[in-house]
Scaffold this active site. Sequence first.
Site, PDB file in Angstrom:
ATOM      1  N   SER A  23     -18.715 130.168  43.744  1.00 17.02           N
ATOM      2  CA  SER A  23     -18.081 128.856  43.837  1.00 17.02           C
ATOM      3  C   SER A  23     -18.184 128.152  42.493  1.00 17.02           C
ATOM      4  O   SER A  23     -18.761 128.682  41.531  1.00 17.02           O
ATOM      5  CB  SER A  23     -18.750 128.009  44.918  1.00 17.02           C
ATOM      6  OG  SER A  23     -20.100 127.732  44.563  1.00 17.02           O
ATOM      7  N   LYS A  24     -17.652 126.938  42.439  1.00 22.39           N
ATOM      8  CA  LYS A  24     -17.635 126.163  41.196  1.00 22.39           C
ATOM      9  C   LYS A  24     -19.038 125.948  40.631  1.00 22.39           C
ATOM     10  O   LYS A  24     -19.211 125.828  39.418  1.00 22.39           O
ATOM     11  CB  LYS A  24     -16.972 124.805  41.436  1.00 22.39           C
ATOM     12  CG  LYS A  24     -15.447 124.852  41.468  1.00 22.39           C
ATOM     13  CD  LYS A  24     -14.879 125.090  40.086  1.00 22.39           C
ATOM     14  CE  LYS A  24     -13.355 125.003  40.091  1.00 22.39           C
ATOM     15  NZ  LYS A  24     -12.811 125.304  38.741  1.00 22.39           N
ATOM     16  N   ARG A  25     -20.028 125.894  41.500  1.00 24.74           N
ATOM     17  CA  ARG A  25     -21.382 125.626  40.985  1.00 24.74           C
ATOM     18  C   ARG A  25     -21.930 126.808  40.180  1.00 24.74           C
ATOM     19  O   ARG A  25     -22.913 126.667  39.453  1.00 24.74           O
ATOM     20  CB  ARG A  25     -22.338 125.277  42.120  1.00 24.74           C
ATOM     21  CG  ARG A  25     -22.626 126.378  43.108  1.00 24.74           C
ATOM     22  CD  ARG A  25     -23.415 125.819  44.285  1.00 24.74           C
ATOM     23  NE  ARG A  25     -23.725 126.832  45.274  1.00 24.74           N
ATOM     24  CZ  ARG A  25     -24.776 127.631  45.224  1.00 24.74           C
ATOM     25  NH1 ARG A  25     -25.620 127.541  44.205  1.00 24.74           N
ATOM     26  NH2 ARG A  25     -25.004 128.532  46.156  1.00 24.74           N
ATOM     27  N   GLY A  53     -20.026 128.202  37.947  1.00 30.39           N
ATOM     28  CA  GLY A  53     -19.244 128.167  36.710  1.00 30.39           C
ATOM     29  C   GLY A  53     -17.764 128.267  37.024  1.00 30.39           C
ATOM     30  O   GLY A  53     -17.328 128.009  38.148  1.00 30.39           O
TER      31      GLY A  53
END
Length: 460
Positions: A234-236, A238
Site C-alpha cells: 500500500s501507499k505506506r 512507498g
Amino acid sequence: MSVRVRFAPSPTGYLHIGTARTALFNWLFARREKGVFILRIEDTDLERSKKEYEDAIISDLEWLGIDWDEFYRQSERLWLYKEIADNLLSDGKAYECFCTKEELEKRRGQGYDRRCLNLSEAEKDTLRKERRPAMRLFVAKEGETRFYDYLHGEISFQNNLIDDFVILKSDGTPTYNFSVVVDDIYMNITHVIRGEDHISNTPKQIQIYRALNRDLPVFVHIPMILGQDKAKLSKRHGATSIGEYREMGYPSEAIVNFLALMGASYDDRQVLSREELVSLFSLDNLSKNPAIFDIKKLEFLSQEHIRMKDPKELACLIKDALERRSLGHWAEDELYFHRVVALLQSRMKTLRDFAVMADFFFTEEFARDVEVPPEERERIIAILPDLIDRLLKIEAWNSNELEEKIRGFITEKELDSRWFLQMLRILISGKKVTPGIFETIEVLGKEKTINRLKIWGGLV
C-alpha cells in the site's frame, strides 16, 4: 487450443504495481505460447471511471512494452450484457428484483431472501410503475461449486453461502462478475490469470458459466505482493503506481524485470530482458507464495539495465528526463553530453541520478556536498598556482596524460596522494564521489577545470 488471455483494468485509478504484474504475466504467457493478448477496459462503473485514468493505464502499458492484439471497452458493449441477461430471464435462470437499496440495507447480513422470486405478473407490473428492477441470477442452494486452480489445486464453496446475486443493475449496467464472464466467453478466453483476491469472485462467475452452459477457462490465481512487513502493498510502503516509478527514473526494462521476478522463477537468473523473459516464462514456474516487494532488488536491476543500455539510447532517455525538469539545455552540446553520459553510465541506479551526479559538468551553480575546512583550504590554495601552471602546459588533454602529469606533481611536491586527489575532486565537482578523477577531468575539459581551480585559488 490457441491461448487467449486478457488484462482487464478498471479506469478508476492509476496502474498499480500488482495490477501491472498481472498484465505482464498474461502478456508473457501469450507471447510465449504465440497466443492472443487482449486489453479490456472495464469501465462499467460510470461514476468512478475516468478517461484520464484509462489514458494513463494505456500509456504505462506502452511504456512497459506490453502491447495487445485486441482492444475492448465494456462501456461499448452494454447492449450485449443486456441481451444475455434477458436470455437468462427468459430461460428462468434469472429473475427481476424490485428491492430498493434501503430495503436491502435493512436486511444486510441476513442474505437475500428471494422475496422477488415468486412475485406475480400483476405485482411486477405495479412495481414497475414505481421503480426499475435489477436482475438476479437464480443460484441452486444444494451442493457446492468446485473448480481447479492451476496454482492452488481444488477449491470449493458451499452453494448455500452464495446468494442470488445481481447480474444487471436497475440502471441497465452489468455487475462486475456478470460482465467479466460474458466478455471472457465471447472473447474465447482460455486462461484467466489474475490476483488471488479474485478467488472469492470465482464461484459466482462459475454459476454464470453454468447458467450459460459454457465450459470454464483455466483459472490461475497468482499471490498478492506484500511489503517488507508482510502486509498487503500500500501507499505506506512507498510509491505503488507504475507512473510514480517511471517518474522516479527507473527504466522500463528494470520495472518489467522486477515485476516478472515477483512470484516466478527463470532458471535462477535475475537480470533478464523482455525477450529472455518471454522465452523462459511458464505457468509451472509461478509460485503460490506471496511475493515481497524489495526496493533494493529494483535498484540493483535498474542499475544493471542502465549499464547494459546502448549509450546513445541511454542519452536519449536521460535527455527526456532532463527536459521534464527544465534541464534540457544540458544536452545542447550533443558530443559533450554523450561523453558525460558514458562516464556516469555504470554508476546510475535511476535516470534521475544523472542530474545529481552530473550537475558540475554543465553549470557553475552545482551542488557542493562537502565543505572544505579552513586549514585544508589554506593548504590546497598554497599549491594551486603551481598545479594550474602544470595543467596549462598539457597539450594532449586525456586521462593518461593527466594522470602522468598530476602524479608527477604529487611526487615533486611530496604530497599525500590520497588527500590531494580527493581535494582536487572536491574543488572541481563539489562532491566526494565521482568517476575516476582523471577521466572526470578529461571530460570536464581543460578550460572548466583550470577556471574552477583559479576561482578557488583567488587567481581571477
